[in-house]
Motif scaffolding. Structure first.
Motif, PDB file in Angstrom:
ATOM      1  N   PRO A 153      72.859  55.882  63.514  1.00  0.00           N
ATOM      2  CA  PRO A 153      71.402  55.794  63.677  1.00  0.00           C
ATOM      3  C   PRO A 153      70.716  56.986  63.004  1.00  0.00           C
ATOM      4  CG  PRO A 153      72.435  56.508  65.717  1.00  0.00           C
ATOM      5  CD  PRO A 153      73.549  56.197  64.759  1.00  0.00           C
ATOM      6  N   ILE A 154      69.519  56.754  62.495  1.00  0.00           N
ATOM      7  CA  ILE A 154      68.700  57.823  61.932  1.00  0.00           C
ATOM      8  C   ILE A 154      67.327  57.774  62.594  1.00  0.00           C
ATOM      9  CG2 ILE A 154      69.891  57.909  59.714  1.00  0.00           C
ATOM     10  CD1 ILE A 154      67.592  56.298  58.557  1.00  0.00           C
ATOM     11  N   GLU A 155      66.644  58.880  62.573  1.00  0.00           N
ATOM     12  CA  GLU A 155      65.322  58.953  63.196  1.00  0.00           C
ATOM     13  C   GLU A 155      64.291  58.222  62.347  1.00  0.00           C
ATOM     14  OE1 GLU A 155      64.005  62.838  64.312  1.00  0.00           O
ATOM     15  OE2 GLU A 155      66.057  63.519  64.622  1.00  0.00           O
ATOM     16  N   ARG A 156      63.501  57.383  62.996  1.00  0.00           N
ATOM     17  CA  ARG A 156      62.454  56.652  62.272  1.00  0.00           C
ATOM     18  C   ARG A 156      61.366  57.585  61.750  1.00  0.00           C
ATOM     19  NH1 ARG A 156      62.582  51.207  62.352  1.00  0.00           N
ATOM     20  NH2 ARG A 156      63.925  50.236  63.899  1.00  0.00           N
ATOM     21  N   ASN A 157      61.104  58.660  62.453  1.00  0.00           N
ATOM     22  CA  ASN A 157      60.074  59.588  62.004  1.00  0.00           C
ATOM     23  C   ASN A 157      60.666  60.770  61.235  1.00  0.00           C
ATOM     24  OD1 ASN A 157      61.293  60.844  64.131  1.00  0.00           O
ATOM     25  ND2 ASN A 157      59.421  61.363  65.201  1.00  0.00           N
ATOM     26  N   GLY A 158      61.962  60.711  60.914  1.00  0.00           N
ATOM     27  CA  GLY A 158      62.602  61.751  60.128  1.00  0.00           C
ATOM     28  C   GLY A 158      62.216  61.672  58.669  1.00  0.00           C
ATOM     29  N   LEU A 159      62.399  62.760  57.957  1.00  0.00           N
ATOM     30  CA  LEU A 159      62.006  62.831  56.554  1.00  0.00           C
ATOM     31  C   LEU A 159      62.777  61.837  55.688  1.00  0.00           C
ATOM     32  CD1 LEU A 159      60.255  64.225  54.461  1.00  0.00           C
ATOM     33  CD2 LEU A 159      62.002  65.996  54.261  1.00  0.00           C
ATOM     34  N   LEU A 160      64.055  61.616  55.976  1.00  0.00           N
ATOM     35  CA  LEU A 160      64.852  60.665  55.200  1.00  0.00           C
ATOM     36  C   LEU A 160      64.273  59.247  55.315  1.00  0.00           C
ATOM     37  CD1 LEU A 160      67.390  60.079  53.515  1.00  0.00           C
ATOM     38  CD2 LEU A 160      68.614  59.774  55.672  1.00  0.00           C
ATOM     39  N   HIS A 161      64.004  58.808  56.517  1.00  0.00           N
ATOM     40  CA  HIS A 161      63.467  57.460  56.730  1.00  0.00           C
ATOM     41  C   HIS A 161      62.065  57.329  56.140  1.00  0.00           C
ATOM     42  CE1 HIS A 161      62.008  53.923  58.959  1.00  0.00           C
ATOM     43  NE2 HIS A 161      63.277  53.542  58.933  1.00  0.00           N
ATOM     44  N   ARG A 162      61.233  58.332  56.354  1.00  0.00           N
ATOM     45  CA  ARG A 162      59.866  58.284  55.827  1.00  0.00           C
ATOM     46  C   ARG A 162      59.848  58.267  54.292  1.00  0.00           C
ATOM     47  NH1 ARG A 162      58.446  62.932  59.233  1.00  0.00           N
ATOM     48  NH2 ARG A 162      58.254  63.942  57.208  1.00  0.00           N
ATOM     49  N   THR A 163      60.805  58.947  53.661  1.00  0.00           N
ATOM     50  CA  THR A 163      60.838  59.001  52.193  1.00  0.00           C
ATOM     51  C   THR A 163      61.323  57.692  51.587  1.00  0.00           C
ATOM     52  OG1 THR A 163      61.261  61.380  52.284  1.00  0.00           O
ATOM     53  CG2 THR A 163      61.769  60.264  50.226  1.00  0.00           C
ATOM     54  N   LEU A 164      62.376  57.122  52.158  1.00  0.00           N
ATOM     55  CA  LEU A 164      62.985  55.936  51.553  1.00  0.00           C
ATOM     56  C   LEU A 164      62.372  54.615  51.998  1.00  0.00           C
ATOM     57  CD1 LEU A 164      66.747  56.971  51.669  1.00  0.00           C
ATOM     58  CD2 LEU A 164      65.196  57.023  49.718  1.00  0.00           C
ATOM     59  N   CYS A 165      61.902  54.552  53.221  1.00  0.00           N
ATOM     60  CA  CYS A 165      61.378  53.288  53.748  1.00  0.00           C
ATOM     61  C   CYS A 165      59.846  53.328  53.737  1.00  0.00           C
ATOM     62  CB  CYS A 165      61.892  53.051  55.151  1.00  0.00           C
ATOM     63  SG  CYS A 165      63.672  52.913  55.254  1.00  0.00           S
ATOM     64  N   PRO A 166      59.231  52.370  53.052  1.00  0.00           N
ATOM     65  CA  PRO A 166      57.750  52.378  52.993  1.00  0.00           C
ATOM     66  C   PRO A 166      57.103  52.016  54.309  1.00  0.00           C
ATOM     67  CG  PRO A 166      58.646  50.500  51.792  1.00  0.00           C
ATOM     68  CD  PRO A 166      59.801  51.302  52.304  1.00  0.00           C
TER      69      PRO A 166
END
Length: 166
Positions: A153-166
């Motif tokens: 699992p990854i954090e939805r509000n993490g920088l990785l998710h925010r950068t890759l997922c629109p």
């Protein structure tokens, strides 16, 4: 690594030479023990400079479009100045060269995750992942691009998710 050793030796010899010149100019009023002390301080000064300049130097080598995700600062016994102000000795990043696709109605992204380590010899580790944006999880792929582990699992509000997922 050999260039760092050469830099340390040159710094020590230069500072020791300046101290020897000062002892000679002062007509030996300065104690001679100042020469090795100054040489040692010059060596430590170079090591401190290299330790703190490493992160900026590595950042300048990265291509445009890179997103730095994490930085770590650690203290170590062999770098006593790191107990006062630790320098960055690890960072992770992704570049903008990732692939988006749809599969079974899921929005998936294939990307490379890079980790740079500042050790006695700089080390770069590259890992291939596929991220599921809807489920907020990622799975590591091996060199054959097949699944190499369990979904994480990854954090939805993490920088990785925010950068890759629109």
């Amino acid at each position: 690594m050999i260039w760092n050793l050469i830099g340390v030796l040159i710094s020590g010899l230069s500072m020791g030479g300046i101290a020897a010149l000062l002892v000679k100019i002062s007509r030996k009023r300065l104690p001679r023990w100042i020469i090795p002390i100054t040489a040692g301080l010059g060596m430590f000064g170079y090591l401190m400079y290299y330790d703190f300049a490493w992160y900026g130097w590595k950042q300048s080598q990265l291509p445009d479009g890179v997103t730095i995700l994490e930085e770590q600062r650690n203290s170590t016994f062999f770098r006593p100045w790191s107990y006062v102000t630790p320098a960055v000795n690890y960072f992770s990043f992704i570049d903008d060269d990732y692939r988006r696709f749809q599969q079974n109605g899921q929005h998936l992204i294939q990307y490379y995750y890079y980790e740079m380590f500042h050790e006695y010899k700089d080390r770069l580790e590259t890992t291939l992942y596929i991220m599921n944006c809807e489920e907020a999880e990622q799975v590591q792929l091996d060199e054959n691009r097949s699944v190499a582990g369990q979904p994480e699992p990854i954090e939805r509000n993490g920088l990785l998710h925010r950068t890759l997922c629109p």
